[in-house]
Write a protein that holds these residues in place. Structure first.
Motif, mmCIF file in Angstrom:
data_model
loop_
_atom_site.group_PDB
_atom_site.id
_atom_site.type_symbol
_atom_site.label_atom_id
_atom_site.label_comp_id
_atom_site.label_asym_id
_atom_site.label_seq_id
_atom_site.Cartn_x
_atom_site.Cartn_y
_atom_site.Cartn_z
ATOM 1 N N MET A 18 49.829 10.163 -12.854
ATOM 2 C CA MET A 18 48.516 10.174 -13.507
ATOM 3 C C MET A 18 47.400 10.300 -12.473
ATOM 4 O O MET A 18 46.431 11.040 -12.668
ATOM 5 C CB MET A 18 48.312 8.893 -14.321
ATOM 6 C CG MET A 18 49.124 8.802 -15.604
ATOM 7 S SD MET A 18 48.656 10.056 -16.840
ATOM 8 C CE MET A 18 49.996 11.247 -16.624
ATOM 9 N N ASN A 19 47.540 9.575 -11.374
ATOM 10 C CA ASN A 19 46.499 9.627 -10.351
ATOM 11 C C ASN A 19 46.484 10.966 -9.633
ATOM 12 O O ASN A 19 45.426 11.437 -9.215
ATOM 13 C CB ASN A 19 46.686 8.485 -9.343
ATOM 14 C CG ASN A 19 45.407 8.178 -8.609
ATOM 15 O OD1 ASN A 19 44.363 7.974 -9.220
ATOM 16 N ND2 ASN A 19 45.460 8.157 -7.292
ATOM 17 N N VAL A 20 47.661 11.586 -9.486
ATOM 18 C CA VAL A 20 47.706 12.929 -8.902
ATOM 19 C C VAL A 20 46.974 13.918 -9.807
ATOM 20 O O VAL A 20 46.196 14.759 -9.341
ATOM 21 C CB VAL A 20 49.167 13.391 -8.682
ATOM 22 C CG1 VAL A 20 49.221 14.887 -8.398
ATOM 23 C CG2 VAL A 20 49.787 12.623 -7.519
ATOM 24 N N VAL A 64 46.484 13.056 -0.422
ATOM 25 C CA VAL A 64 47.215 12.184 0.495
ATOM 26 C C VAL A 64 47.101 10.719 0.076
ATOM 27 O O VAL A 64 48.060 9.951 0.200
ATOM 28 C CB VAL A 64 46.695 12.377 1.937
ATOM 29 C CG1 VAL A 64 47.333 11.366 2.888
ATOM 30 C CG2 VAL A 64 46.992 13.796 2.417
ATOM 31 N N THR A 65 45.941 10.323 -0.435
ATOM 32 C CA THR A 65 45.718 8.916 -0.800
ATOM 33 C C THR A 65 45.996 8.631 -2.274
ATOM 34 O O THR A 65 45.749 7.510 -2.742
ATOM 35 C CB THR A 65 44.265 8.502 -0.479
ATOM 36 O OG1 THR A 65 43.364 9.360 -1.200
ATOM 37 C CG2 THR A 65 43.985 8.623 1.006
ATOM 38 N N ALA A 109 46.261 4.755 -3.977
ATOM 39 C CA ALA A 109 45.220 4.306 -4.905
ATOM 40 C C ALA A 109 45.783 3.497 -6.061
ATOM 41 O O ALA A 109 45.075 2.674 -6.647
ATOM 42 C CB ALA A 109 44.448 5.513 -5.438
ATOM 43 N N VAL A 110 47.044 3.707 -6.405
ATOM 44 C CA VAL A 110 47.620 2.984 -7.550
ATOM 45 C C VAL A 110 48.413 1.750 -7.121
ATOM 46 O O VAL A 110 48.913 1.018 -7.975
ATOM 47 C CB VAL A 110 48.539 3.918 -8.384
ATOM 48 C CG1 VAL A 110 47.816 5.183 -8.784
ATOM 49 C CG2 VAL A 110 49.824 4.260 -7.638
ATOM 50 N N PHE A 161 45.337 10.211 9.459
ATOM 51 C CA PHE A 161 44.839 8.871 9.806
ATOM 52 C C PHE A 161 44.213 8.158 8.609
ATOM 53 O O PHE A 161 44.400 6.953 8.432
ATOM 54 C CB PHE A 161 43.849 8.975 10.972
ATOM 55 C CG PHE A 161 44.485 9.423 12.249
ATOM 56 C CD1 PHE A 161 45.357 8.589 12.929
ATOM 57 C CD2 PHE A 161 44.258 10.692 12.748
ATOM 58 C CE1 PHE A 161 45.964 8.990 14.111
ATOM 59 C CE2 PHE A 161 44.859 11.114 13.923
ATOM 60 C CZ PHE A 161 45.718 10.263 14.606
ATOM 61 N N ILE A 162 43.480 8.883 7.765
ATOM 62 C CA ILE A 162 42.916 8.254 6.569
ATOM 63 C C ILE A 162 44.035 7.838 5.618
ATOM 64 O O ILE A 162 43.995 6.761 5.013
ATOM 65 C CB ILE A 162 41.934 9.209 5.854
ATOM 66 C CG1 ILE A 162 40.691 9.415 6.705
ATOM 67 C CG2 ILE A 162 41.550 8.663 4.482
ATOM 68 C CD1 ILE A 162 39.705 10.405 6.128
ATOM 69 N N GLY A 163 45.046 8.697 5.493
ATOM 70 C CA GLY A 163 46.184 8.364 4.636
ATOM 71 C C GLY A 163 46.876 7.089 5.083
ATOM 72 O O GLY A 163 47.188 6.209 4.259
#
Length: 477
Positions: free
Chosen positions: A12-14, A260-261, A265-266, A337-339
């Motif tokens: 769902m988030n994807v 990537v995130t 997020a979930v 790096f953010i991931g």
């Protein structure tokens, strides 16, 4: 209330993430050619300024609210009380933020010049406050969040093509962008009544939330500073045109970061529940899978878009944005790096109650970004801002890793990235020849994407990479 699996929430988030970048993917090539770098730069500058006031209005609640409500989501009375307390704090800060915003607009000449645009863009503060999206994420209602958002983006898509026709329509572009990203939050305020009763009078205890909220606020401050500082400093030091170039590069980077995130997020509400129930093994197993997903998605994307940066940028933005190609390539390592810091910080350290460690890491990154921007932007302009961003993300990663070295060593020791790296190298070598073709940009990107992606997946299957095999098993189930 039925709880879906992490994989379902991830899907769902994807979908939500993909819809979030499909909207600018469709509209930005159209808008960038009409508004040109100056027009898109004005909107981007206004958004970057409003983000600071949005930051104050949110006060760290988007992350804290998820954790606080997730802890009590099985207790209806406690959930109702907690949600009311957090919502009241949010409303108070929204009012304070708007007061300061209007003072800034009336007193700063640079902002007063675009007062209409600033006012339109500030609507995101109100929409975000009444949206209480932190509540729906805490109870893992990702289906509702996803389809509600997609509906409003479709409406905004039609409005974009109907309203934006000439360079002077940049205010309309800003309004439609805000509608696409935030207006759906109006429905949240109505729908939340199904789960909690905001009219029911509870004995509100706001103080118990203030200390953790302020820690998350400080964390958000530092994060927002080095995410928006580049655009803001470019706007003051350089020109709107430079901001437009940087904005084009950042848009592509942000689309990829969203993918990537998307798993991380979930995870926060689910990981919080595991830790609350002292299920350490399930917590670590889920964390390892999350890190595997970051490596699986970020490494090939940063290599692919580094190789095919020119056709990607020219197709999405037009030939006027050639100066945005190099900054885009410079900042692509931030995908990795953010991931990783999204998993390590928000999804691991925060549920463990170590948000102060995350705060310290973000402050370190913000300080480094500020210093480098002051040194590099005057001389290197857009590329200097990109270098500052990458360096800041590296500093955040290093700090977070060593903040709980024993835990992260244990988690990373269970992961073998070399199969992913090998598959990525093979994909790059066997698709780079497409750049030499004298073909149209869409043809180049479609062919390269199919070739690179197909070889990457096939290579991982041949190498028996554990994450891709697990992914296939989940999809089959």
């Amino acid at each position: 209330m039925k709880q879906h699996s992490v994989f379902y929430n991830f899907i769902m988030n994807v979908i939500l993430t993909v819809s979030s970048f499909i909207f600018p993917l469709i509209t930005f090539p159209y808008v960038s050619r009409i508004l040109l770098p100056e027009g898109t730069g004005k909107v981007s500058f206004a958004a970057s300024v409003v983000n600071y006031f949005l930051l104050l209005a949110q006060l760290g609640i988007p992350t804290y609210g998820i954790r606080a409500c997730a802890k009590v989501r099985d207790n209806k009375e406690a959930l109702n009380k907690t949600a009311q307390e957090i919502f009241v704090i949010s409303i108070i800060m929204c009012i304070v933020s708007y007061v300061l915003f209007f003072i800034a607009v009336f007193s700063v000449p640079r902002l007063w010049q675009e007062k209409e645009l600033m006012l339109v863009t500030s609507a995101t503060i109100l929409f975000t406050t009444i949206g209480v999206e932190w509540f729906f994420k805490a109870i893992e209602l990702y289906s509702y969040i996803t389809w509600r958002s997609i509906t409003f983006k479709c409406i905004a898509l039609g409005a974009m093509f109907l309203l934006v026709h000439e360079q002077q329509d940049y205010i309309k572009y800003g309004a439609v962008s805000i509608f696409a990203s935030s207006a759906s939050n109006i429905l949240n305020f109505v729908y939340i009544q199904k789960f909690i009763n905001l009219k029911k009078r509870c004995k509100l205890e706001l103080r118990i939330h203030m200390k953790p909220i302020l820690i998350f606020f400080a964390m958000s401050c530092a994060t927002t500073v080095y995410l928006n500082m580049d655009t803001t400093m470019l706007g003051f030091i350089k020109t709107d045109t430079d901001v437009g170039y940087y904005n084009a590069a950042v848009k592509i980077k942000n689309m990829l970061v969203g993918i990537v995130t998307s798993l991380g997020a979930v995870l926060l509400p689910r990981v919080t529940v595991y830790l609350e129930k002292k299920e350490q093994k399930r917590f670590e197993d889920l964390s390892v899978k999350a890190i595997q997903f970051v490596l699986f998605s970020s490494i090939p994307m940063l290599v692919y878009f580094t190789l095919f940066a020119e056709p990607s940028m020219l197709l999405l933005s037009g030939k006027e944005y050639e100066r945005a190609i190099l900054p885009m390539q410079i900042m692509l390592p931030t995908l990795l790096f953010i991931g990783l810091t999204n998993i390590m910080g928000i999804q691991i350290l925060v549920p463990m109650g170590k948000e102060s460690k995350v705060l310290a890491s973000v402050i370190a990154g913000a300080v480094v970004d500020l210093v480098l921007n002051m040194i590099l932007i005057p001389k290197y302009s857009v590329s200097g801002a990109a270098i500052g961003t990458v360096t800041a993300e590296v500093i955040v990663f290093i700090y977070q890793y060593f903040s709980d070295r024993e835990l992260f060593q244990r988690l990373f020791s269970k992961i073998n990235p070399w199969k992913i790296i090998t598959a990525t190298i093979a994909s790059a070598c066997m698709s780079v020849w497409i750049l030499k073709l004298n073909a149209d940009l869409p043809v180049v990107l479609i062919m390269s994407c199919i070739c690179f992606g197909g070889i990457y997946i096939m290579s991982l299957i041949i190498l028996r990479e554990s994450f891709i095999l697990e992914l296939f098993r989940l999809m089959k189930r």
